[in-house]
Design a protein around this motif. Structure first.
Motif, mmCIF file in Angstrom:
data_model
loop_
_atom_site.group_PDB
_atom_site.id
_atom_site.type_symbol
_atom_site.label_atom_id
_atom_site.label_comp_id
_atom_site.label_asym_id
_atom_site.label_seq_id
_atom_site.Cartn_x
_atom_site.Cartn_y
_atom_site.Cartn_z
ATOM 1 N N ILE A 98 1.497 7.621 -6.193
ATOM 2 C CA ILE A 98 0.302 8.350 -6.555
ATOM 3 C C ILE A 98 0.362 9.947 -5.781
ATOM 4 C CG2 ILE A 98 -2.453 8.742 -6.264
ATOM 5 C CD1 ILE A 98 -2.385 5.631 -6.124
ATOM 6 N N LYS A 99 0.666 10.045 -4.593
ATOM 7 C CA LYS A 99 0.446 11.046 -3.997
ATOM 8 C C LYS A 99 1.965 11.758 -3.611
ATOM 9 C CE LYS A 99 -3.837 10.020 -1.426
ATOM 10 N NZ LYS A 99 -4.558 10.168 0.001
ATOM 11 N N GLY A 100 3.074 10.997 -3.734
ATOM 12 C CA GLY A 100 4.361 11.235 -3.101
ATOM 13 C C GLY A 100 4.627 11.164 -1.781
ATOM 14 N N GLU A 101 6.088 11.400 -1.485
ATOM 15 C CA GLU A 101 6.470 10.988 -0.167
ATOM 16 C C GLU A 101 6.029 11.692 1.123
ATOM 17 O OE1 GLU A 101 10.620 10.329 -0.264
ATOM 18 O OE2 GLU A 101 10.725 8.943 -1.908
ATOM 19 N N LYS A 102 5.786 13.032 0.553
ATOM 20 C CA LYS A 102 5.509 13.894 1.688
ATOM 21 C C LYS A 102 4.340 13.713 2.252
ATOM 22 C CE LYS A 102 8.500 17.647 0.184
ATOM 23 N NZ LYS A 102 8.678 19.047 -0.105
ATOM 24 N N ASP A 103 3.181 13.459 1.474
ATOM 25 C CA ASP A 103 1.762 13.066 1.827
ATOM 26 C C ASP A 103 1.368 11.638 2.448
ATOM 27 O OD1 ASP A 103 1.250 15.481 0.682
ATOM 28 O OD2 ASP A 103 0.895 14.826 -1.263
ATOM 29 N N ILE A 104 2.540 10.874 2.612
ATOM 30 C CA ILE A 104 2.133 9.486 3.242
ATOM 31 C C ILE A 104 3.188 9.309 4.348
ATOM 32 C CG2 ILE A 104 1.223 8.697 1.227
ATOM 33 C CD1 ILE A 104 3.902 7.236 0.572
ATOM 34 N N LYS A 105 3.644 10.354 4.970
ATOM 35 C CA LYS A 105 4.620 10.186 5.796
ATOM 36 C C LYS A 105 4.440 9.302 6.923
ATOM 37 C CE LYS A 105 7.180 14.394 5.192
ATOM 38 N NZ LYS A 105 7.658 15.585 6.023
ATOM 39 N N PHE A 106 2.985 9.229 7.464
ATOM 40 C CA PHE A 106 2.198 8.317 8.436
ATOM 41 C C PHE A 106 2.336 6.934 8.018
ATOM 42 C CE2 PHE A 106 -1.212 6.001 10.166
ATOM 43 C CZ PHE A 106 -1.212 6.064 11.463
ATOM 44 N N MET A 107 1.956 6.700 6.771
ATOM 45 C CA MET A 107 2.206 5.414 6.318
ATOM 46 C C MET A 107 3.564 4.935 6.516
ATOM 47 S SD MET A 107 0.326 2.627 5.182
ATOM 48 C CE MET A 107 -1.215 3.252 4.961
ATOM 49 N N THR A 108 4.360 5.679 5.910
ATOM 50 C CA THR A 108 5.736 5.114 6.007
ATOM 51 C C THR A 108 6.287 4.882 7.287
ATOM 52 O OG1 THR A 108 6.085 6.465 4.024
ATOM 53 C CG2 THR A 108 8.301 5.746 5.406
ATOM 54 N N THR A 109 6.158 5.737 8.399
ATOM 55 C CA THR A 109 6.544 5.584 9.808
ATOM 56 C C THR A 109 5.945 4.384 10.108
ATOM 57 O OG1 THR A 109 6.362 8.019 10.008
ATOM 58 C CG2 THR A 109 6.280 6.688 11.965
ATOM 59 N N PHE A 110 4.447 4.121 10.014
ATOM 60 C CA PHE A 110 3.956 2.899 10.529
ATOM 61 C C PHE A 110 4.484 1.799 9.796
ATOM 62 C CE2 PHE A 110 0.510 -0.369 9.712
ATOM 63 C CZ PHE A 110 0.381 -0.714 11.305
ATOM 64 N N ARG A 111 4.706 1.760 8.610
ATOM 65 C CA ARG A 111 5.510 0.859 7.980
ATOM 66 C C ARG A 111 6.987 0.427 8.672
ATOM 67 N NH1 ARG A 111 9.058 2.158 2.979
ATOM 68 N NH2 ARG A 111 10.079 2.865 4.797
ATOM 69 N N ASP A 112 7.525 1.533 8.823
ATOM 70 C CA ASP A 112 8.900 1.102 9.525
ATOM 71 C C ASP A 112 8.816 0.782 10.958
ATOM 72 O OD1 ASP A 112 10.316 2.030 7.266
ATOM 73 O OD2 ASP A 112 10.582 4.064 7.863
ATOM 74 N N LEU A 113 7.941 1.202 11.717
ATOM 75 C CA LEU A 113 7.677 0.593 12.986
ATOM 76 C C LEU A 113 7.350 -0.908 13.161
ATOM 77 C CD1 LEU A 113 7.487 1.815 15.996
ATOM 78 C CD2 LEU A 113 5.000 1.993 15.534
ATOM 79 N N LEU A 114 6.366 -1.214 12.260
ATOM 80 C CA LEU A 114 6.061 -2.657 12.191
ATOM 81 C C LEU A 114 7.076 -3.543 11.823
ATOM 82 C CD1 LEU A 114 3.472 -4.253 12.270
ATOM 83 C CD2 LEU A 114 3.179 -4.193 10.021
ATOM 84 N N PHE A 115 8.063 -2.867 10.828
ATOM 85 C CA PHE A 115 9.098 -3.757 10.627
ATOM 86 C C PHE A 115 10.225 -4.075 11.342
ATOM 87 C CE2 PHE A 115 13.063 -4.682 8.379
ATOM 88 C CZ PHE A 115 12.789 -5.756 7.732
ATOM 89 N N THR A 116 10.517 -2.949 12.003
ATOM 90 C CA THR A 116 11.514 -2.994 13.006
ATOM 91 C C THR A 116 11.392 -3.404 14.185
ATOM 92 O OG1 THR A 116 11.014 -0.534 13.542
ATOM 93 C CG2 THR A 116 12.627 -0.850 11.897
ATOM 94 N N THR A 117 10.231 -3.202 15.001
ATOM 95 C CA THR A 117 9.890 -3.870 16.120
ATOM 96 C C THR A 117 9.497 -5.147 16.333
ATOM 97 O OG1 THR A 117 7.770 -2.614 16.193
ATOM 98 C CG2 THR A 117 9.617 -1.287 16.813
ATOM 99 N N VAL B 115 0.742 -1.332 0.166
ATOM 100 C CA VAL B 115 0.074 0.144 0.166
ATOM 101 C C VAL B 115 0.863 1.200 -0.030
ATOM 102 C CG1 VAL B 115 -1.652 1.585 1.430
ATOM 103 C CG2 VAL B 115 -1.877 -1.171 0.978
ATOM 104 N N GLU B 116 1.997 1.340 0.878
ATOM 105 C CA GLU B 116 2.722 2.261 0.806
ATOM 106 C C GLU B 116 3.565 2.448 -0.613
ATOM 107 O OE1 GLU B 116 6.541 4.531 1.943
ATOM 108 O OE2 GLU B 116 6.366 2.568 1.095
ATOM 109 N N ASP B 117 3.899 1.537 -1.104
ATOM 110 C CA ASP B 117 4.683 1.663 -2.685
ATOM 111 C C ASP B 117 3.429 2.231 -3.325
ATOM 112 O OD1 ASP B 117 6.816 0.224 -1.831
ATOM 113 O OD2 ASP B 117 6.135 -1.424 -2.288
ATOM 114 N N VAL B 118 2.469 1.814 -3.287
ATOM 115 C CA VAL B 118 1.401 2.570 -4.227
ATOM 116 C C VAL B 118 1.264 3.981 -4.102
ATOM 117 C CG1 VAL B 118 -0.883 2.438 -5.232
ATOM 118 C CG2 VAL B 118 0.233 0.157 -5.000
ATOM 119 N N LEU B 119 0.805 4.252 -3.042
ATOM 120 C CA LEU B 119 0.525 5.590 -2.302
ATOM 121 C C LEU B 119 1.639 6.552 -2.651
ATOM 122 C CD1 LEU B 119 -1.384 5.145 0.981
ATOM 123 C CD2 LEU B 119 -2.237 5.686 -1.275
ATOM 124 N N LYS B 120 2.955 6.127 -2.286
ATOM 125 C CA LYS B 120 4.274 6.924 -2.946
ATOM 126 C C LYS B 120 4.086 7.226 -4.161
ATOM 127 C CE LYS B 120 7.783 5.804 -0.584
ATOM 128 N NZ LYS B 120 8.924 4.943 -0.520
#
Length: 284
Positions: free
Chosen positions: A124-143, A117-122
């Motif tokens: 469509i909307k660009g990186e700046k508009d999906i910072k929450f999704m990217t942060t959630f993705r990183d938190l889910l993977f790292t922890t 989902v983050e790949d697709v939104l990036k």
């Protein structure tokens, strides 16, 4: 082809063509990846064309989709095994969700779903508009996704090689095919390592990351103890071999082990991607 020299490296050339950056020519279609070196020059290896970045993102998106499809298939395949009378006995007293192995497969499917989902939104909307999704993705993977998949791989095969009856009795070989055993306990690690190498992940502060991991560990341990108190049977045969003190030590060491894996993942991320993806320290 025209050339233009500028006093400050990186000044754009409105006419296109070749820019002369500190005496080194680069095309305007390139993107800077790293900072200048000690002499103020931009090494040629630090420049990458837009087409290369687009290809990398496309390959990453395809990889995430393929791995997501694989985990969806595994979760569906396992969920259908309850119809078999011989296999259904294994899932008594808590169902298949009592096993950390199956919970990890679900977790991996969720993570790679979020990554897709983050790949697709990036795009469509660009990186700046999906910072929450990217942060959630990183938190889910790292922890969770990386530490738990690595923990399942290491703990399973260590116990299996020591005495397989403690974790995966030989009778299961006639019930589950060999490929499924490796799909549940072997391939999970390579997929996680490829994700580490494929793109950077911003790690949270150690206190936050280890707290999330500890919360997930406590929830699973609580479920294991609740199943035992309700049914009188342990999820894994190894627990039946331990005294209350031994169980406490086993659970404590398991968390320490998983915390060590979390820190290892942070080191791997730093080794591959450098300081840019490390958590920033609070200013005093």
């Amino acid at each position: 082809m025209r050339e233009a020299k500028f006093g400050l490296a990186g000044t754009p050339n409105p006419r296109g063509g070749v820019l002369q950056l500190s005496g080194m020519p680069y095309t305007t279609s390139a993107v800077t990846r790293t900072r200048k070196d000690a002499r103020g020059k931009l090494p040629e290896s630090s420049m990458a064309p837009w087409s290369e970045l687009a290809m990398t993102r496309t390959c990453t998106c395809i990889y995430h989709f393929l791995v997501l499809s694989w985990y969806i298939f595994l979760n569906y395949y396992i969920s259908q095994q309850g119809g078999d009378q011989q296999k259904s006995k294994i899932f008594l007293n808590g169902g298949h969700w009592k096993y950390l192995t199956f919970l990890n497969l679900l977790l991996q499917a969720i993570f790679f779903g979020v990554a897709c989902v983050e790949d697709v939104l990036k795009r469509i909307k660009g990186e700046k508009d999906i910072k929450f999704m990217t942060t959630f993705r990183d938190l889910l993977f790292t922890t969770l996704a990386f530490p738990i998949s690595t923990f399942v791989f290491l703990s399973f095969w260590i116990l299996f090689l020591y005495d397989r009856e403690l974790v995966y009795p030989k009778v299961l070989d006639g019930i589950f095919p060999v490929w499924l055993n490796h799909a549940m306990h072997t391939s999970i690690l390579p997929f996680s390592l490829v994700e580490v190498m494929l793109r950077p992940h911003c790690y949270p502060r150690k206190k936050k990351g280890l707290t999330v991991l500890a919360g997930a560990s406590i929830m699973y341990i609580t479920r294991v103890l609740w199943i035992y108190s309700d049914t009188g049977t342990w999820v894994y045969p190894v627990f039946a071999k331990l005294s209350p003190v031994g169980l406490t030590a086993f659970f404590s060491l398991s968390y320490i082990f998983s915390a060590g894996i979390y820190l290892l993942g942070e080191k791997l991320n730093h080794w591959k991607w450098g300081d840019a993806m490390q958590p920033r320290k609070k200013r005093k």
